[in-house]
Design a protein around this motif. Structure first.
Motif, PDB file in Angstrom:
ATOM      1  N   ASP A 247      29.360  20.094 -10.601  1.00  0.00           N
ATOM      2  CA  ASP A 247      28.570  18.867 -10.447  1.00  0.00           C
ATOM      3  C   ASP A 247      27.277  19.029 -11.236  1.00  0.00           C
ATOM      4  O   ASP A 247      26.275  19.522 -10.741  1.00  0.00           O
ATOM      5  CB  ASP A 247      28.277  18.630  -8.969  1.00  0.00           C
ATOM      6  CG  ASP A 247      27.499  17.342  -8.743  1.00  0.00           C
ATOM      7  OD1 ASP A 247      27.417  16.525  -9.686  1.00  0.00           O
ATOM      8  OD2 ASP A 247      26.967  17.162  -7.634  1.00  0.00           O
ATOM      9  N   THR A 248      27.290  18.636 -12.495  1.00  0.00           N
ATOM     10  CA  THR A 248      26.162  18.931 -13.380  1.00  0.00           C
ATOM     11  C   THR A 248      25.320  17.717 -13.769  1.00  0.00           C
ATOM     12  O   THR A 248      24.358  17.857 -14.515  1.00  0.00           O
ATOM     13  CB  THR A 248      26.677  19.590 -14.666  1.00  0.00           C
ATOM     14  OG1 THR A 248      27.589  18.687 -15.320  1.00  0.00           O
ATOM     15  CG2 THR A 248      27.375  20.902 -14.356  1.00  0.00           C
ATOM     16  N   ARG A 249      25.667  16.535 -13.280  1.00  0.00           N
ATOM     17  CA  ARG A 249      24.943  15.335 -13.737  1.00  0.00           C
ATOM     18  C   ARG A 249      23.460  15.414 -13.385  1.00  0.00           C
ATOM     19  O   ARG A 249      22.598  15.282 -14.251  1.00  0.00           O
ATOM     20  CB  ARG A 249      25.564  14.088 -13.102  1.00  0.00           C
ATOM     21  CG  ARG A 249      24.931  12.775 -13.572  1.00  0.00           C
ATOM     22  CD  ARG A 249      25.625  11.587 -12.922  1.00  0.00           C
ATOM     23  NE  ARG A 249      25.475  11.580 -11.480  1.00  0.00           N
ATOM     24  CZ  ARG A 249      24.444  10.996 -10.848  1.00  0.00           C
ATOM     25  NH1 ARG A 249      23.498  10.399 -11.539  1.00  0.00           N
ATOM     26  NH2 ARG A 249      24.378  11.015  -9.534  1.00  0.00           N
ATOM     27  N   VAL A 250      23.146  15.655 -12.114  1.00  0.00           N
ATOM     28  CA  VAL A 250      21.747  15.736 -11.704  1.00  0.00           C
ATOM     29  C   VAL A 250      21.105  16.997 -12.266  1.00  0.00           C
ATOM     30  O   VAL A 250      19.938  17.012 -12.639  1.00  0.00           O
ATOM     31  CB  VAL A 250      21.646  15.711 -10.167  1.00  0.00           C
ATOM     32  CG1 VAL A 250      20.201  15.878  -9.723  1.00  0.00           C
ATOM     33  CG2 VAL A 250      22.188  14.396  -9.636  1.00  0.00           C
ATOM     34  N   ALA A 251      21.893  18.068 -12.384  1.00  0.00           N
ATOM     35  CA  ALA A 251      21.352  19.324 -12.906  1.00  0.00           C
ATOM     36  C   ALA A 251      20.840  19.154 -14.332  1.00  0.00           C
ATOM     37  O   ALA A 251      19.825  19.741 -14.708  1.00  0.00           O
ATOM     38  CB  ALA A 251      22.421  20.409 -12.848  1.00  0.00           C
ATOM     39  N   ARG A 252      21.524  18.345 -15.128  1.00  0.00           N
ATOM     40  CA  ARG A 252      21.074  18.138 -16.511  1.00  0.00           C
ATOM     41  C   ARG A 252      19.724  17.423 -16.534  1.00  0.00           C
ATOM     42  O   ARG A 252      18.856  17.745 -17.352  1.00  0.00           O
ATOM     43  CB  ARG A 252      22.122  17.341 -17.290  1.00  0.00           C
ATOM     44  CG  ARG A 252      23.399  18.122 -17.556  1.00  0.00           C
ATOM     45  CD  ARG A 252      24.396  17.319 -18.382  1.00  0.00           C
ATOM     46  NE  ARG A 252      25.666  18.014 -18.490  1.00  0.00           N
ATOM     47  CZ  ARG A 252      25.909  19.018 -19.318  1.00  0.00           C
ATOM     48  NH1 ARG A 252      24.961  19.407 -20.167  1.00  0.00           N
ATOM     49  NH2 ARG A 252      27.088  19.602 -19.346  1.00  0.00           N
ATOM     50  N   ALA A 253      19.530  16.453 -15.667  1.00  0.00           N
ATOM     51  CA  ALA A 253      18.245  15.750 -15.627  1.00  0.00           C
ATOM     52  C   ALA A 253      17.136  16.687 -15.161  1.00  0.00           C
ATOM     53  O   ALA A 253      16.016  16.673 -15.696  1.00  0.00           O
ATOM     54  CB  ALA A 253      18.352  14.543 -14.693  1.00  0.00           C
ATOM     55  N   ALA A 254      17.427  17.508 -14.168  1.00  0.00           N
ATOM     56  CA  ALA A 254      16.430  18.459 -13.677  1.00  0.00           C
ATOM     57  C   ALA A 254      16.069  19.452 -14.766  1.00  0.00           C
ATOM     58  O   ALA A 254      14.888  19.778 -14.966  1.00  0.00           O
ATOM     59  CB  ALA A 254      16.971  19.187 -12.444  1.00  0.00           C
ATOM     60  N   HIS A 255      17.074  19.935 -15.480  1.00  0.00           N
ATOM     61  CA  HIS A 255      16.800  20.902 -16.547  1.00  0.00           C
ATOM     62  C   HIS A 255      15.982  20.280 -17.663  1.00  0.00           C
ATOM     63  O   HIS A 255      15.118  20.940 -18.263  1.00  0.00           O
ATOM     64  CB  HIS A 255      18.116  21.448 -17.114  1.00  0.00           C
ATOM     65  CG  HIS A 255      17.906  22.241 -18.366  1.00  0.00           C
ATOM     66  ND1 HIS A 255      18.447  21.886 -19.587  1.00  0.00           N
ATOM     67  CD2 HIS A 255      17.176  23.368 -18.597  1.00  0.00           C
ATOM     68  CE1 HIS A 255      18.069  22.754 -20.501  1.00  0.00           C
ATOM     69  NE2 HIS A 255      17.314  23.665 -19.933  1.00  0.00           N
ATOM     70  N   ALA A 256      16.214  19.016 -17.982  1.00  0.00           N
ATOM     71  CA  ALA A 256      15.459  18.362 -19.063  1.00  0.00           C
ATOM     72  C   ALA A 256      13.962  18.381 -18.773  1.00  0.00           C
ATOM     73  O   ALA A 256      13.149  18.662 -19.657  1.00  0.00           O
ATOM     74  CB  ALA A 256      15.958  16.930 -19.247  1.00  0.00           C
ATOM     75  N   ASP A 257      13.583  18.102 -17.529  1.00  0.00           N
ATOM     76  CA  ASP A 257      12.158  18.117 -17.196  1.00  0.00           C
ATOM     77  C   ASP A 257      11.614  19.539 -17.177  1.00  0.00           C
ATOM     78  O   ASP A 257      10.501  19.798 -17.625  1.00  0.00           O
ATOM     79  CB  ASP A 257      11.928  17.444 -15.846  1.00  0.00           C
ATOM     80  CG  ASP A 257      10.451  17.263 -15.564  1.00  0.00           C
ATOM     81  OD1 ASP A 257       9.830  16.383 -16.182  1.00  0.00           O
ATOM     82  OD2 ASP A 257       9.903  18.040 -14.748  1.00  0.00           O
ATOM     83  N   TYR A 258      12.422  20.460 -16.651  1.00  0.00           N
ATOM     84  CA  TYR A 258      12.001  21.861 -16.619  1.00  0.00           C
ATOM     85  C   TYR A 258      11.753  22.366 -18.048  1.00  0.00           C
ATOM     86  O   TYR A 258      10.761  23.055 -18.317  1.00  0.00           O
ATOM     87  CB  TYR A 258      13.081  22.700 -15.934  1.00  0.00           C
ATOM     88  CG  TYR A 258      12.694  24.130 -15.682  1.00  0.00           C
ATOM     89  CD1 TYR A 258      12.135  24.512 -14.473  1.00  0.00           C
ATOM     90  CD2 TYR A 258      12.881  25.110 -16.656  1.00  0.00           C
ATOM     91  CE1 TYR A 258      11.772  25.828 -14.239  1.00  0.00           C
ATOM     92  CE2 TYR A 258      12.521  26.414 -16.438  1.00  0.00           C
ATOM     93  CZ  TYR A 258      11.965  26.776 -15.228  1.00  0.00           C
ATOM     94  OH  TYR A 258      11.601  28.079 -15.002  1.00  0.00           O
ATOM     95  N   ASP A 259      12.647  22.022 -18.958  1.00  0.00           N
ATOM     96  CA  ASP A 259      12.512  22.445 -20.354  1.00  0.00           C
ATOM     97  C   ASP A 259      11.263  21.846 -20.989  1.00  0.00           C
ATOM     98  O   ASP A 259      10.571  22.511 -21.775  1.00  0.00           O
ATOM     99  CB  ASP A 259      13.763  22.029 -21.137  1.00  0.00           C
ATOM    100  CG  ASP A 259      13.713  22.494 -22.580  1.00  0.00           C
ATOM    101  OD1 ASP A 259      13.813  23.722 -22.817  1.00  0.00           O
ATOM    102  OD2 ASP A 259      13.561  21.639 -23.477  1.00  0.00           O
ATOM    103  N   ARG A 260      10.971  20.608 -20.628  1.00  0.00           N
ATOM    104  CA  ARG A 260       9.790  19.946 -21.184  1.00  0.00           C
ATOM    105  C   ARG A 260       8.513  20.675 -20.787  1.00  0.00           C
ATOM    106  O   ARG A 260       7.606  20.884 -21.592  1.00  0.00           O
ATOM    107  CB  ARG A 260       9.784  18.502 -20.692  1.00  0.00           C
ATOM    108  CG  ARG A 260       8.749  17.623 -21.365  1.00  0.00           C
ATOM    109  CD  ARG A 260       9.040  16.154 -21.092  1.00  0.00           C
ATOM    110  NE  ARG A 260       7.794  15.415 -21.109  1.00  0.00           N
ATOM    111  CZ  ARG A 260       7.154  14.979 -20.056  1.00  0.00           C
ATOM    112  NH1 ARG A 260       7.660  15.201 -18.860  1.00  0.00           N
ATOM    113  NH2 ARG A 260       6.025  14.331 -20.151  1.00  0.00           N
TER     114      ARG A 260
END
Length: 859
Positions: free
Chosen positions: A672-685
């Motif tokens: 289940d990676t949909r929400v994980a991708r959004a969380a990672h995008a902000d973390y990376d920023r």
């Protein structure tokens, strides 16, 4: 400390408090128990009596404990008084003079007083024969604290006044002015404006000398002698503030309760600080913000803010909405579900540091505590209708300027003391910093932005940490980085402890653990030197996080336990709750499931009752990591999704940001990676804005987990290269474990074996058996040897870090009760852990334990 010139005690003990009854000391909450023992000077019999006299609210820690001996343990005091009364009159006189010189304020003037009146000290021999007191090179030593108190309080009020006047006459030097004022005030018959002014000036000198305990005693006595009813609550507020800085929390709360209900900046400051550390953080924010507004007064026009503090729009900014789905950054579109919602990332922490921020870090949780903010007004501007006086050094900070209202008059002995705009050492900027801390404590980080707007309206330059948090909440990560970098740079030796704590917080947020540890150690040293006891545990909290994440788990746990004991002793129950949550995280990382759940439950229960979102969120993260390390990926993802949905006071956006790498790992395992991708995008920023090697490494690890097949390997390699420039050894080991697992699945056996052996060695050095077992399982799947890499580990490899620590203490001869006191746990919990140790090691006695541990150490 008891009131000066207390009324003579009656022939019988005071009646028991309503509803009081037999109550074992061990049954009290840990914080209350520690404070009771401290108030009774460690006397176990007095502690038993005091515990039985507490009201239900006092026993629960809701009301301050009684501070006077007659209220704590009257029977114990009466027994000592009988011993003193049995002595000859001349002996009692010598003892009274010695006691007045030491209690409740130590003045060291006994020998001079004896010489001044040519007092015969031979009657002291009778006290020595009775075992009550003895002669020393400096005067008289008492058998114990209760005997000294009894020698003082057995005398009549007239005799006490006489000896105080005598002691005042022999104190002459400029450095002795505060203590001379104390004795003069203690010898007064009734109210006196002149003596009140002298005591107030003495309190100011004591503060500047770094003696808040003496300053508090002087201010309290000044309030008792003050002839101006409008001045009395302000003096009591100052006394409460100084008592708090000195670590006398119960006395501080009692004094604060005596202040006038009429709102005043001094009272707002004290009320807010006490609420911040012992009450509800949301209420603390309101009181502190009100105090800051009163302290600043009306301003002709707001000052031009630092560019990084400017609003995101050209027009006058409007407060950002507090709804949980308000996203600040472009990646926050899915903020209703995402761990990254609202630019969470930085807010808490830019918190670019796994434990750092959490650690107290982000929220300044204990960081700003007891502290006075990062900086006061820089240009000495006063509000309309006021004037600026030269800065005065206080117990904890150098305040550049003091705003004094129109009606103030100088405390020169000719009239009422000058009224400071806020409690000693508290400027409007300092109060705003504390208000921001309260906002972070609750998890309602958008309140930081409100505090910045309030500062701008008052013409105050906000402290760097406050501005950095506000910029992070708005998603302006580069601005946040610049402000935090400026604050982190102020960590030189010999500085103000508050500024050093703020430097440590900023460094943790930026992922610079080495600089954070340096700032924390220097802050603790400076706090001790200045008598600011409450700041010591907060400073050492940050060192604990820095030590842990950089590969020194035992030093980190010891520092956290020591800070926890100090937090309990000084009545900082909110700080203790946060430390309990931190220790739960440590237990999770070292695989002690039982202790993790115990500490997390205690922290979460207290946090939810006091609106403390930071420790509540940290406790939830600890449980989630425990599940992750044991392969329960669905449970991990569920816990962290629940954390993302928690509102202020129940969770923390900074914590869920910090937990992003763990959430991504759990989500990748469950598909289940949909929400994980959004969380990672902000973390990376955030990681890219701050440039922390470890955060960039964790972002690369997340990217690898979200990338299928062999395409993930370059991201793992990048993560390890970045870890090489960082200092988070534990997370590097987890990256190696995940990298080795990916290599094994791709049948690259040699590379996988090297990575997994490296991870296994690191986990064993961390005493993290569950993580080490994960590495062994991967090695077994490769068909490679998975034996322990540690000499002598065979016998104790099945013990958790906490069990091994308890086992070693027991082997050294410590009793269960002694171990419980050192680890801030209950004796019952220690007994349970030792039973588990015996079961796991297959032994039956402590003798077997001593032999086994000795053999293990030799091996």
């Amino acid at each position: 400390m008891t009131p000066v010139n207390p009324p003579p005690l009656g022939g019988t003990s005071s009646p028991a408090l309503a509803g009081a009854g037999p109550r074992p000391v061990a049954a009290l909450p840990e914080g209350v128990r520690v404070r009771v023992l401290r108030l009774v000077h460690g006397d176990p019999r007095a502690a038993v009596e005091a515990a039985g006299r507490l009201t239900e609210r006092q026993a629960a820690g809701l009301d301050p404990l009684p501070a006077g001996p007659v209220d704590l343990a009257p029977e114990r005091l009466a027994a000592h008084r009988r011993e003193v009364r049995a002595l000859p009159d001349d002996t009692r006189l010598v003892l009274l003079l010695a006691a007045a010189d030491q209690y409740p304020v130590a003045t060291h003037a006994f020998l001079r007083a004896v010489a001044a009146v040519r007092l015969d000290t031979r009657p002291l021999e009778a006290a020595e024969a009775a075992g009550v007191a003895y002669a020393t090179a400096g005067g008289v030593g008492f058998r114990d604290a209760w005997t000294r108190i009894a020698a003082y309080e057995t005398a009549s009020p007239a005799d006490r006044r006489d000896v105080h006047r005598l002691l005042a006459r022999v104190l002459h030097g400029p450095a002795e002015t505060p203590r001379r004022a104390w004795h003069r005030g203690a010898g007064a018959l009734g109210p006196s404006g002149r003596l009140a002014a002298e005591l107030t000036a003495g309190a100011a000198r004591a503060r500047s000398a770094g003696d808040p305990a003496l300053a508090s005693a002087l201010a309290e006595r000044a309030a008792a002698l003050c002839t101006d009813p409008r001045e009395r609550p302000r003096l009591l507020a100052r006394a409460a503030h100084d008592a708090w800085l000195a670590g006398e929390s119960d006395r501080a709360r009692t004094l604060a309760a005596r202040t006038d209900a009429d709102a005043d900046a001094d009272v707002d400051a004290v009320t807010g600080v006490l609420a911040l550390r012992t009450g509800h953080a949301g209420e603390a924010f309101d009181a502190l913000l009100a105090g800051a507004a009163r302290a600043a007064g009306p301003r002709p026009a707001p000052a031009t803010p630092h560019p990084a503090l400017a609003a995101p729009t050209a027009n006058e900014p409007q407060p950002a909405p507090r709804t949980e789905d308000a996203a600040s950054g472009p990646e926050g579109a899915e903020s209703a579900e995402s761990l990254a919602s609202g630019g969470v990332g930085a807010a808490g922490s830019g918190v670019a540091d796994g434990g750092g921020v959490v650690g107290g870090g982000v929220g300044g949780t204990t960081a700003f505590d007891g502290a006075r903010g990062a900086a006061g007004p820089r240009d000495g501007r006063a509000g309309s209708g006021g004037r600026v006086e030269p800065g005065v050094r206080t117990a904890g900070s150098r305040v550049p300027a003091r705003i004094v209202g129109d009606g103030g008059r100088r405390a020169d002995g000719g009239g009422p003391a000058v009224r400071a705009a806020v409690a000693p050492g508290e400027s409007a900027a300092h109060l705003l910093a504390r208000a921001a801390e309260a906002a972070v404590y609750t998890g309602d980080l958008r309140r930081c932005r409100e505090a910045v707007l309030a500062a701008r309206e008052s013409g105050i330059d906000p402290p760097g940490v406050l501005g950095g948090l506000a910029a992070a909440v708005d998603g302006r990560y580069e601005d946040a980085r610049d402000l935090l970098e400026a604050t982190a740079g102020r960590c030189g030796p010999g500085g103000d402890p508050t500024l050093l704590v703020h430097a440590g917080i900023a460094a943790l947020m930026l992922g610079d653990h080495t600089r954070a540890a340096t700032a924390a150690v220097r802050a603790a040293a400076a706090a001790r030197a200045r008598g600011v006891t409450v700041l010591v545990s907060q400073a050492m909290e940050f060192r604990a996080y820095a030590d842990f994440w950089t590969g020194r788990p035992h030093a980190a746990e010891a520092a956290a336990l020591d800070a926890l004991r100090q937090a309990y002793a000084t009545g900082q129950d909110n700080g203790a709750c946060h430390l309990q949550a931190a220790l739960a995280m440590f237990a999770a990382l070292t695989g002690d499931a039982e202790l993790c759940r115990e500490r997390a439950a205690a922290a979460r229960s207290y946090a939810l009752a006091h609106g403390l979102g930071l420790p509540a969120g940290l406790a939830q993260w600890a449980l989630a990591f425990l599940d992750l390390a044991n392969g329960r990926y669905d449970a991990t993802a569920a816990r962290l999704r629940a954390l993302a949905a928690s509102g202020p006071g129940h969770g923390h956006r900074a914590v869920r940001h910090l937990a992003t790498p763990h959430y991504v790992e759990a989500a990748a395992r469950t598909g289940d990676t949909r929400v994980a991708r959004a969380a990672h995008a902000d973390y990376d920023r955030w990681a890219r804005a701050v440039g922390s090697p470890d955060d960039l490494a964790l972002s690369a690890r997340c990217r690898a987990l979200l990338t299928p097949g062999a395409d993930a390997l370059p991201h793992y390699a990048t993560a390890l290269d970045l870890h090489a420039d960082g200092d988070r050894a534990f997370e590097r080991a987890r990256t190696e474990l995940l990298f080795g697992s990916a290599l094994r699945r791709l049948r690259r056996r040699t590379e996988a074996r090297d990575r997994l052996h490296s991870a296994l060695q690191a986990f064993e050095s961390f005493d993290a058996p569950h993580c080490a077992e994960g590495a062994r399982a991967e090695l077994r799947a490769l068909g490679a040897p998975a034996a322990s890499t540690r000499a002598g580990a065979r016998e104790t490899t099945h013990l958790t870090a906490q069990q091994l620590l308890i086992a070693r203490m027991a082997a050294d001869g410590a009793t269960n009760r002694e171990i419980a006191a050192r680890l801030a746990l209950s004796p019952r919990t220690i007994d349970h852990h030792l039973r588990g140790v015996f079961t796991r090691l297959g032994i039956r006695s402590r003798i077997d334990l001593v032999r086994l541990l000795a053999d293990s150490d030799d091996g």
